[in-house]
Design a protein around this motif. Structure first.
Motif, PDB file in Angstrom:
ATOM      1  N   HIS B 280       0.850  -1.141  -0.092  1.00  0.00           N
ATOM      2  CA  HIS B 280      -0.022  -0.107  -0.003  1.00  0.00           C
ATOM      3  C   HIS B 280       0.811   1.282   0.042  1.00  0.00           C
ATOM      4  O   HIS B 280       1.995   1.451   0.702  1.00  0.00           O
ATOM      5  CB  HIS B 280      -0.955  -0.070   1.096  1.00  0.00           C
ATOM      6  N   LEU B 281       0.424   2.424  -0.619  1.00  0.00           N
ATOM      7  CA  LEU B 281       1.176   3.547  -0.610  1.00  0.00           C
ATOM      8  C   LEU B 281       0.928   4.423   0.666  1.00  0.00           C
ATOM      9  O   LEU B 281      -0.496   4.336   1.223  1.00  0.00           O
ATOM     10  CB  LEU B 281       0.849   4.466  -1.925  1.00  0.00           C
ATOM     11  N   ILE B 282       1.639   5.060   1.042  1.00  0.00           N
ATOM     12  CA  ILE B 282       1.573   6.078   2.242  1.00  0.00           C
ATOM     13  C   ILE B 282       1.971   7.454   1.665  1.00  0.00           C
ATOM     14  O   ILE B 282       3.229   7.336   1.462  1.00  0.00           O
ATOM     15  CB  ILE B 282       2.323   5.801   3.447  1.00  0.00           C
ATOM     16  N   PRO B 283       1.264   8.376   1.779  1.00  0.00           N
ATOM     17  CA  PRO B 283       1.525   9.713   1.522  1.00  0.00           C
ATOM     18  C   PRO B 283       2.876  10.154   2.313  1.00  0.00           C
ATOM     19  O   PRO B 283       2.539  10.036   3.782  1.00  0.00           O
ATOM     20  CB  PRO B 283       0.361  10.523   1.421  1.00  0.00           C
ATOM     21  N   GLY B 306      -3.297  13.789   1.316  1.00  0.00           N
ATOM     22  CA  GLY B 306      -1.812  13.616   1.669  1.00  0.00           C
ATOM     23  C   GLY B 306      -1.886  14.018   3.489  1.00  0.00           C
ATOM     24  O   GLY B 306      -0.583  14.071   3.853  1.00  0.00           O
ATOM     25  N   LEU B 307      -2.682  13.677   3.950  1.00  0.00           N
ATOM     26  CA  LEU B 307      -2.583  13.977   5.490  1.00  0.00           C
ATOM     27  C   LEU B 307      -2.215  12.945   6.327  1.00  0.00           C
ATOM     28  O   LEU B 307      -2.864  12.107   7.098  1.00  0.00           O
ATOM     29  CB  LEU B 307      -3.961  14.570   6.105  1.00  0.00           C
ATOM     30  N   VAL B 308      -0.778  12.892   6.271  1.00  0.00           N
ATOM     31  CA  VAL B 308      -0.136  11.766   7.027  1.00  0.00           C
ATOM     32  C   VAL B 308       0.982  12.060   7.754  1.00  0.00           C
ATOM     33  O   VAL B 308       1.874  12.981   7.075  1.00  0.00           O
ATOM     34  CB  VAL B 308       0.349  10.383   6.052  1.00  0.00           C
ATOM     35  N   ASN B 309       1.101  11.795   9.203  1.00  0.00           N
ATOM     36  CA  ASN B 309       2.324  12.022   9.789  1.00  0.00           C
ATOM     37  C   ASN B 309       3.580  11.079   9.544  1.00  0.00           C
ATOM     38  O   ASN B 309       3.173  10.197  10.462  1.00  0.00           O
ATOM     39  CB  ASN B 309       2.113  12.329  11.134  1.00  0.00           C
ATOM     40  N   LEU B 318      -5.309  11.238  11.773  1.00  0.00           N
ATOM     41  CA  LEU B 318      -5.646  12.461  10.823  1.00  0.00           C
ATOM     42  C   LEU B 318      -6.383  12.352   9.902  1.00  0.00           C
ATOM     43  O   LEU B 318      -7.308  13.212   9.621  1.00  0.00           O
ATOM     44  CB  LEU B 318      -4.143  12.582   9.974  1.00  0.00           C
ATOM     45  N   ALA B 319      -6.836  11.098   9.440  1.00  0.00           N
ATOM     46  CA  ALA B 319      -7.783  10.962   8.513  1.00  0.00           C
ATOM     47  C   ALA B 319      -9.151  11.122   9.073  1.00  0.00           C
ATOM     48  O   ALA B 319     -10.077  11.818   8.479  1.00  0.00           O
ATOM     49  CB  ALA B 319      -7.805   9.456   7.865  1.00  0.00           C
ATOM     50  N   VAL B 357      -3.689  18.202  13.245  1.00  0.00           N
ATOM     51  CA  VAL B 357      -3.040  17.722  12.002  1.00  0.00           C
ATOM     52  C   VAL B 357      -2.184  18.660  11.379  1.00  0.00           C
ATOM     53  O   VAL B 357      -1.183  18.182  11.048  1.00  0.00           O
ATOM     54  CB  VAL B 357      -4.584  17.701  11.289  1.00  0.00           C
ATOM     55  N   MET B 358      -2.567  19.820  11.027  1.00  0.00           N
ATOM     56  CA  MET B 358      -1.751  20.758  10.395  1.00  0.00           C
ATOM     57  C   MET B 358      -0.521  21.025  11.313  1.00  0.00           C
ATOM     58  O   MET B 358       0.551  21.571  10.776  1.00  0.00           O
ATOM     59  CB  MET B 358      -2.655  22.001   9.694  1.00  0.00           C
ATOM     60  N   LYS B 359      -0.996  21.233  12.564  1.00  0.00           N
ATOM     61  CA  LYS B 359       0.186  21.788  13.358  1.00  0.00           C
ATOM     62  C   LYS B 359       1.532  20.641  13.342  1.00  0.00           C
ATOM     63  O   LYS B 359       2.563  21.099  13.570  1.00  0.00           O
ATOM     64  CB  LYS B 359      -0.545  21.816  14.915  1.00  0.00           C
ATOM     65  N   ASP B 360       1.030  19.524  13.552  1.00  0.00           N
ATOM     66  CA  ASP B 360       1.979  18.344  13.534  1.00  0.00           C
ATOM     67  C   ASP B 360       2.745  18.387  12.063  1.00  0.00           C
ATOM     68  O   ASP B 360       3.991  18.048  11.903  1.00  0.00           O
ATOM     69  CB  ASP B 360       1.259  16.986  13.884  1.00  0.00           C
TER      70      ASP B 360
END
Ligand SMILES: Cc1cc2nc3c(=O)[nH]c(=O)nc-3n(C[C@H](O)[C@H](O)[C@H](O)COP(=O)(O)OP(=O)(O)OC[C@H]3O[C@@H](n4cnc5c(N)ncnc54)[C@H](O)[C@@H]3O)c2cc1C
Ligand SMILES: Cc1cc2nc3c(=O)[nH]c(=O)nc-3n(C[C@H](O)[C@H](O)[C@H](O)COP(=O)(O)OP(=O)(O)OC[C@H]3O[C@@H](n4cnc5c(N)ncnc54)[C@H](O)[C@@H]3O)c2cc1C
Ligand SMILES: Nc1ncnc2c1ncn2[C@@H]1O[C@H](COP(=O)(O)O)[C@@H](O)[C@H]1O
Lengths: 286, 432, 361
Positions: B280-283, B306-309, B318-319, B357-360
Motif C-alpha cells: 500500500h502507498l503512504i503519502p 496527503g494528511l499523514v504524519n 489524521l484521516a 493535523v496541520m500543526k503536526d
C-alpha cells in the motif's frame, strides 16, 4: 412463476485457521461470503424470471449478520428476501436445517404458490450437498441435482426439461413443477448488479422470521434436538512428518537430477519399474 | 429514478467513515460509496488506532469496536545486518483505562465503523467505484459510478478515497504523486496463537506491544519497519520511499522477507503462519505536499489529501479528524443555510490549521527532505550505534576507559566529526 | 447452520433405544450406470467388510436395477468383492437412475430388513440418493467421509470427514437413530480383494411403484465420450502441475511428460481457475481424489486442500523451487529446482528409459 432460492452465508474457508493448541476454529474476523455454489442457482433463477416472468424470493437461515447475503441477492435482482433466524436453530445438522427451510418455503408459498426451489450444489463449510435433497423430500418435490442447463420451462403445462450431470454422461430429464433444482458450478455466469439494484439492496428491509413465523410448531425438530448427527470431535489432520527424500547429485544439472530420480524410482519401487516399462509400450502401441 | 443526496462521501476508510458518520448523525442525507466488497475489504492490514481522534467522533467506541490489544509498550530498534540496539518503554500508566493506543485489524475496524454510519442513517453502497465527478461549471454536483444506471447527485462531495486519489487527479484538484512524496509499504499479517504472542512479548490479557525499526533492514533506503501484536496475529511490515525502491531495484516483498529473516526478528515470528500480504502507498510528502483541500461543492480528507504524519506513523487519526472537520464544516453551513461554495468551505482548511493535523505536519515539514538527502540516518548511524554497543558490552579484558576511547574514535572515523555534528543539527531542525 | 462445530451432546440420550437395536448388518449400495458398476462400490465393500467383521454381522450389497441378467450380475460381483448377501430390486422403473423410484426402493429395503449401517459412494448419484433416503428415514447422514470406525463401547459408527475446506477433520456420530448413513469419496478406501469363486444369498424385494406414478422421465442420455474425458481417478500415473509453472504455455511440459508415461494430467486449483486446464483435472478437496501408483507434482506447493486429494498415491514426486514448500513434508521423493527445467529433463530421461526397457523386453 414463483422461484425460491436458498442461499447460505458461509465463512470464507480459505481464511479459517485452527488453534494449534486447543484445536478449535479461529473464526474471529473471518469474512463471510455467500456460498459460491449458491450464486449459480441464484443466477439461473433470475434468468428464468427474465424468460417467463414472476418473482424470485431468496431464503436464508442463519444469524442476523446473514442478512448481508440476502441483500447481495437483492442487488442482483431478487424480489424478496427472508432471513430465518432463531436461537432455537443453533446446532442444526442437515436434517434439521432442511426441516426448517422446508417449513419456511411452505410459509412463503402461502403468499404465492412456489413453482421452483433452487439450492446450491453444496456449501463450502458444511460441504454435504444434503440440504437440497432434504428440502425436496419434505416438500414432496421432484429432485433434480447437478443440473448443468435448463432446456425448457413451461409454466402453463407445469413442465421443465433439464440436463443433469451423471457420473458417466448427461441425463436429459423432464419433470413436473414444482420441483427442486441444484445447479452445477460453472453452468452460468453471475450478472453484474445495476446501480438501481445496489440502491434497492441497501434500502431493502429484509424480513426476519423466527421459528414460529417460519411455521415451525415443534421446536424439538430443529437445533441440536432435531439433529441425529453429533460432532464428536474436530481435529487438525495429523501431519505426516516423513520428509521427502531430496534428490541431489554432484552436477546438479536438470538432466542428472532427472536421471537420479528415475534410477531411484525404478530400483526402489519394482512395481513402478514394471509400470513405467508398460507405459512406454502403450505409447508406442498407439 | 434519480438519486439525490445532501452529501456523497467517496470511500469507507477512516476519513470517509468519520465524515459520513458525523453528517448522518446530524441528520443530513448521506450516501457513502465504497469500491471494496465490504468496507475495509481493501484494507486488510493491522494498524495502530489512536483513541483520541475516534473518541471525538464516537465517545463510546470502546463498548463495541473490534479492538485487538491496547499498547503498553513501545520499542525502538536500530538494526545492523545481524544485531540491534534498542530502547523499550513500558509504563504502568498505559495499563490504566481509558487506553490511548490500540492495535486493530482494519478489515474489521472499518466494517464496524461503517455499521455505525448505517445505524446513524447513512446509506452505504459497496462494490461500486466512483469513476468521475460530475461538474456544473466549476461546481461538483455529483458522481458517476462504474455501475450501469446513470448519475448520482449531491450538493457536496467529500473525497476520502485514500492515497493516490484518482478522482482528485482526474478533476485536476491535485497533481500526480511524486515518487519522493510517497512511501510504499508492504505488510504481512501472520497467525500466531494468543498464548504464544503473550509469552513471547511478555504480555498479559489484552496488552500489546509495538516495535518500530530502522537501520540495515531498509538497505539504505529512507524508511522504517514495524511489528505489532494483535490478538491472534502479528503485523509486520516495512515501508520505504517509492523513489528509493525505483533506484535500488529491490522488490518490496524481498525487502520484507529479508527483514523477517533478521536474527533479531526471526525468533519473534517463529511458528507464525501467513494470513495476508498487502502492499500500500503512504503519502509522505508532509506539509509541503498538501494539495488544495476544498472547492465549489467538494472537500478532500484523509490520505487523499496527503494528511499523514510519517514520522510517528500516524495516518488514521489524521484521516478521522479531517473527515470529522469536513463534515462539521458542512453541517455548520447547512444550519446557517449557506451554500457549499469554495469560499464557504474554506473554513474546513482553517479548522484543519487549528487542529493537531496541520500543526503536526507543519512541525515536521522539513523532515521528508532532510531524510531524503541524508541516507546516512538509515545506514551509517544504526551501524555505528550497534558497533559501539558491541564494543562496550563485550568483556575481553580491555578496560572500560579504553573502550570508550575506541568507540569515540570509530564514530569519528565512520562519519567524521563534522558530519556527525551537522547531522545532529539537520535532524534537530527537521524535528523542531 | 449445519456446519459441524465441536459441541457436546448435552442432555441427549446416549444409549440406543431397544427398538433400534433390532437394526443389524452393514449395507453397501452398489452403484451402476449403463451396465458399469462404479468402482467406489467395491471400495466401500472393502471398508464395509472391516466394519461388519468388527461388529460380527453380515455384509450386504444393495442392487437396484432393471430386470435381467445384467442387474443380477452386479449381485455376483458384490459377492466376489465380499458381500455375504444381496438385496435386490428389479423393476423396469429402475433402468435409469431417477431419484424418486430409487429413494422409494432403498427406503423400503431399509425398513424391511433394518441394517445398522448404510454406505453409499459420494458420487453424483450417491449424494442425490443418500440425502433423500436419510430424510425419508429421518436419520443421520454423514457426507463425504474419509474414515469410518466403530466405537467399541456402543457399536456406533464414527465417521470422519474433512470440513472447512479441508483444513480440519471432524468425527460425526449418529446417536439414537438407525441406520447410520454415510457417503464416502471415491478412491479414499482400498478396493476389496476379488475372489472369483465367492457366492452368496440374494434377497429379492418388489418395488411398490409404477411408472405412471413417477413424475420425472428420462428423455435422453448423452454418454461422455470416454476418450475425451479425463479418467483421473483411476489413472496409475498422474503428472500434475501448479501455479509454479507460471505461464499457461509452460503447462505443455506437463502434458509432454504425461504423454511419454502414458499418464493422466492433473492440476491444482489456481491453475484450473486460471483456465489453463479443464476443471475435471483438478485434484484435491474440491476436485478429485486420486490414488495413482505415481503422482508427479510440479510447481505445486502442497496446500492441505490439494494434499487431501492425492496423498493416497503410492509414490509422490515433488518438483518445487522452494525447499520449504509443504509438499516436501509428505512427498516420497523431492527435487528442489525449477520445474521448467526439470520437467523436460525428466521427459527426456523417461523416453530414454522406455526405449531401453522395450529393447530389453
Ligand atoms: C502499511 C501501512 C501501515 C500503516 N499503519 C498505520 C498505523 O499504524 N496507524 C495509523 O494511524 N495509520 C497507519 N497507516 C496510515 C493509514 O492507513 C491511512 O492514513 C488511513 O487509512 C487513511 O484513511 P483514508 O480514509 O483517508 O483512506 P483509506 O483508508 O485508504 O480509504 C479509502 C477508501 O476509499 C475507497 N476508494 C478509493 N477510490 C474509490 C473510488 N473511486 N470509489 C469508491 N471508493 C473508493 C477505498 O477502497 C478505501 O476503502 C498505515 C498505512 C500503511 C500503508
Ligand atoms: C475451500 C477450498 C477448497 C480448495 N480446493 C482445492 C482443490 O481441490 N485443489 C487444489 O489444488 N487446491 C484447492 N484449494 C486451494 C489451495 O488452498 C491452494 O491455494 C492451492 O492448492 C495452491 O495451488 P498451487 O500449489 O498450484 O499454487 P501455489 O500455492 O502458488 O504454489 C506454487 C508452488 O510452485 C513453486 N514454484 C514456483 N516457481 C517454480 C518453478 N519454476 N519450479 C518449481 N516450482 C516452482 C512455489 O515454490 C510454490 O510452492 C482450495 C482452497 C479452499 C479454500
Ligand atoms: N442455512 C441455510 N440457509 C439457506 N440455504 C441453505 C442453508 N444451508 C444449506 N442451504 C442450501 O442447501 C445447499 C446445500 O448445502 P449443504 O447440504 O450444507 O452442502 C446450499 O447450497 C444452500 O442452497
Amino acid at each position: 412463476m414463483h422461484i425460491v432460492v436458498c442461499i447460505k452465508q458461509v465463512p470464507d474457508s480459505s481464511q479459517i485457521r485452527v488453534h494449534p493448541v486447543t484445536n478449535t476454529i479461529m473464526r474471529q474476523g473471518v469474512p463471510a461470503v455467500v456460498n459460491p455454489y449458491d450464486l449459480f442457482s441464484l443466477e439461473e433463477a433470475l434468468r428464468l424470471k427474465d424468460r417467463v416472468g414472476g418473482r424470485v424470493t431468496v431464503l436464508c437461515m442463519g444469524p442476523p449478520q446473514a442478512e448481508m447475503a440476502l441483500r447481495k441477492a437483492i442487488s442482483f435482482g431478487a424480489d424478496h428476501a427472508i432471513l430465518v433466524t432463531d436461537r432455537a436453530f443453533a446446532g442444526s445438522d442437515t436434517l434439521a436445517t432442511s426441516f426448517a427451510l422446508a417449513s419456511a418455503v411452505r410459509q412463503i408459498g402461502r403468499d404465492m404458490a412456489v413453482d421452483l426451489v433452487f439450492c446450491g450444489k453444496q456449501t463450502i463449510d458444511g460441504d454435504t450437498a444434503q440440504v437440497g435433497p432434504g428440502i425436496a423430500k419434505r416438500l414432496d418435490l421432484q429432485l433434480l441435482t447437478y443440473v448443468s442447463q435448463i432446456d425448457a420451462v413451461d409454466p402453463e403445462r407445469r413442465e421443465i426439461v433439464v440436463r443433469r450431470r451423471a457420473e458417466g454422461g448427461v441425463q436429459v430429464l423432464k419433470t413436473r413443477l414444482p420441483c427442486l433444482i441444484t445447479m452445477l458450478e460453472g453452468s452460468n455466469e453471475l450478472r453484474f448488479a445495476t446501480q438501481a439494484g445496489i440502491f434497492r439492496a441497501a434500502r431493502y428491509p429484509v424480513q426476519r422470521w423466527d421459528s414460529k413465523a417460519a411455521g415451525i410448531e415443534d421446536p424439538s425438530r430443529v437445533g441440536l434436538k432435531g439433529s441425529p448427527t453429533v460432532v464428536r470431535k474436530v481435529f487438525a489432520p495429523t501431519p505426516n512428518t516423513q520428509r521427502a527424500d531430496l534428490i541431489s547429485c554432484e552436477s546438479g544439472t536438470p538432466e542428472d537430477l532427472a536421471a537420479t530420480l528415475l534410477a531411484k524410482l525404478t530400483t526402489r519401487n519394482p512395481e513402478l519399474a514394471a509400470l513405467l516399462g508398460r507405459a512406454g509400450m502403450q505409447e508406442t502401441g498407439r | 429514478m434519480q438519486e439525490r443526496f445532501d452529501v456523497i462521501v467517496v470511500g469507507a476508510g477512516p476519513a470517509g467513515n468519520a465524515a459520513a458518520y458525523t453528517l448522518a448523525s446530524a441528520g443530513m442525507s448521506v450516501l457513502q460509496i465504497e469500491r471494496g466488497e465490504t468496507p475495509g475489504s481493501k484494507n486488510v492490514q493491522g494498524a495502530i488506532l489512536y483513541a483520541d481522534a475516534l473518541e471525538r467522533i464516537i465517545p463510546t467506541f470502546r463498548d463495541d469496536a473490534p479492538l485487538e490489544r491496547y499498547l503498553i509498550e513501545q520499542r525502538f530498534w536500530m538494526l545492523t545486518d545481524d544485531a540491534y540496539i534498542g530502547s523499550n518503554y513500558r509504563s504502568a500508566a498505559f495499563n490504566r483505562p481509558p487506553y490511548n493506543r490500540y492495535t486493530i485489524v482494519r478489515a474489521q475496524f472499518d466494517r464496524w465503523f461503517s455499521g455505525k454510519v448505517q445505524q446513524a442513517g447513512g446509506l452505504v453502497i459497496c462494490e461500486t467505484t466512483v469513476r468521475e465527478l460530475i461538474f456544473d461549471g466549476e461546481r461538483v454536483v455529483g458522481v458517476h459510478t462504474d455501475r450501469e444506471g446513470g448519475a448520482i447527485y449531491a450538493d457536496l462531495v467529500i473525497l476520502a478515497d485514500g492515497v493516490n486519489s484518482t478522482l482528485a487527479r482526474k478533476a485536476g484538484f491535485h497533481a500526480e504523486l511524486q515518487p519522493k512524496d510517497v512511501a510504499l509499504a508492504v505488510k504481512e499479517t501472520l497467525f500466531l496463537a494468543p498464548e504464544v504472542i503473550e509469552q513471547r512479548f511478555g504480555l498479559q490479557g489484552e496488552e500489546g506491544v509495538a516495535i518500530e525499526m530502522t537501520g540495515a533492514i531498509t538497505h539504505g533506503m529512507v524508511g522504517t519497519g514495524f511489528l505489532y501484536t494483535n490478538r491472534d496475529t502479528l503485523t509486520i511490515g516495512i515501508g520505504c520511499l517509492l523513489s528509493n525502491f525505483v533506484q535500488q531495484k529491490i522488490p518490496p516483498y524481498e525487502l520484507l522477507e529479508r527483514m523477517k529473516a533478521h536474527p533479531a526478528i526471526q525468533p519473534l515470528l517463529a511458528g507464525a503462519e501467513l494470513k495476508e500480504y498487502v502492499a500500500h502507498l503512504i503519502p509522505e510528502g508532509g506539509y509541503n505536499a498538501v494539495p488544495r483541500l476544498y472547492g465549489h461543492g467538494w472537500m478532500i480528507a484523509g490520505d487523499s489529501a496527503g494528511l499523514v504524519n510519517s514520522v510517528h506513523r500516524e495516518g488514521s487519526n489524521l484521516a478521522m479528524t479531517s473527515g470529522r472537520l469536513a463534515a462539521e464544516t458542512a453541517i455548520a453551513l447547512r444550519e446557517a443555510d449557506r451554500p457549499f461554495t469554495a469560499e464557504n468551505l474554506s473554513r474546513y482548511r482553517r479548522r484543519l490549521d487549528d487542529s493537531f493535523v496541520m500543526k503536526d505536519l507543519k512541525k515536521y515539514r522539513r523532515l521528508p527532505a532532510t531524510l531524503h538527502e541524508n541516507p546516512q540516518f538509515f545506514t551509517t548511524y544504526p551501524g555505528m550505534m550497534n558497533a559501539a554497543m558491541h564494543e562496550f558490552i563485550t568483556v575481553d579484558g580491555t578496560d572500560k576507559k579504553s573502550k570508550e576511547k575506541a568507540i569515540r574514535r570509530s564514530l569519528g572515523e565512520r562519519r567524521g566529526w563534522f558530519g556527525l555534528v551537522g547531522d545532529a543539527f539537520k535532524l534537530w531542525r527537521a524535528f523542531e | 447452520m449445519n456446519t459441524p462445530a465441536a459441541r457436546r451432546p448435552a442432555g441427549r440420550k446416549l444409549e440406543l433405544d431397544p427398538r433400534l437395536a433390532a437394526y443389524q448388518g452393514v449395507w453397501v449400495f452398489v452403484e451402476h450406470e449403463r451396465g458399469q458398476a462404479h468402482p467406489v462400490s467395491w471400495e466401500l465393500m472393502g471398508e464395509g467388510r472391516k466394519l461388519a467383521d468388527q461388529l460380527g454381522v453380515p455384509l450386504a450389497g444393495v442392487v437396484l436395477g432393471a430386470p435381467g441378467e445384467p442387474t443380477r450380475q452386479f449381485c455376483q460381483l458384490a459377492f466376489r468383492y465380499g458381500a455375504d448377501r444381496c438385496y435386490l430390486i428389479e423393476d423396469p422403473a429402475l433402468a435409469d437412475y431417477r431419484n424418486q423410484p430409487f429413494t422409494q426402493g432403498l427406503t423400503e429395503l431399509v425398513n424391511a430388513y433394518q441394517p445398522e449401517i448404510l454406505l453409499l459412494g459420494a458420487t453424483t448419484l450417491g449424494r442425490d440418493l443418500a440425502g433423500s433416503v436419510a430424510t425419508t428415514l429421518q436419520t443421520g447422514l454423514t457426507a463425504d467421509c474419509t474414515e469410518l470406525t466403530i466405537d467399541p463401547e456402543n457399536r456406533s459408527l464414527a465417521a470422519s470427514r474433512p470440513t472447512f475446506g479441508g483444513s480440519l477433520l471432524c468425527t460425526i456420530v449418529t446417536l439414537n437413530y438407525r441406520p447410520q448413513m454415510a457417503t464416502v469419496r471415491p478412491r479414499v478406501m482400498d478396493m476389496a480383494p476379488y475372489e472369483a469363486t465367492r457366492g452368496g444369498e440374494i434377497v429379492e424385494h418388489p418395488l411398490r411403484l409404477v411408472e405412471t406414478d413417477i413424475l420425472t422421465k428420462v428423455l435422453d442420455y448423452i454418454p461422455d465420450n470416454r476418450q475425451d474425458r479425463p479418467q483421473l481417478a483411476f489413472a496409475d500415473i498422474i503428472v500434475a502441475g501448479g501455479r509454479g509453472l507460471k505461464q499457461p504455455e509452460n503447462f505443455e511440459l506437463v502434458w509432454e511428460l504425461a504423454r511419454v508415461l502414458g499418464a493422466e494430467v492433473g492440476a491444482s486449483r489456481p491453475v484450473v481457475q486460471a483456465g489453463w486446464v479443464d476443471p475435471e483435472r483438478q485434484v484435491g478437496q474440491s476436485g478429485r481424489t486420486v490414488r495413482p501408483k505415481l503422482y508427479i507434482a510440479a510447481g505445486i506447493s502442497g496446500a492441505v486442500q490439494h494434499r487431501v486429494g492425492m496423498e493416497g498415491a503410492d509414490v509422490i514426486v515433488a518438483i518445487n523451487s522452494d525447499a520449504n514448500a509443504p509438499i516436501f513434508d509428505f512427498a516420497t521423493y523431492g527435487i528442489v529446482g525449477n520445474a521448467l527445467q526439470i520437467l523436460p529433463a525428466l521427459t527426456g530421461a523417461c523416453r530414454q528409459h522406455l526405449a531401453l526397457t522395450q529393447r530389453a523386453g
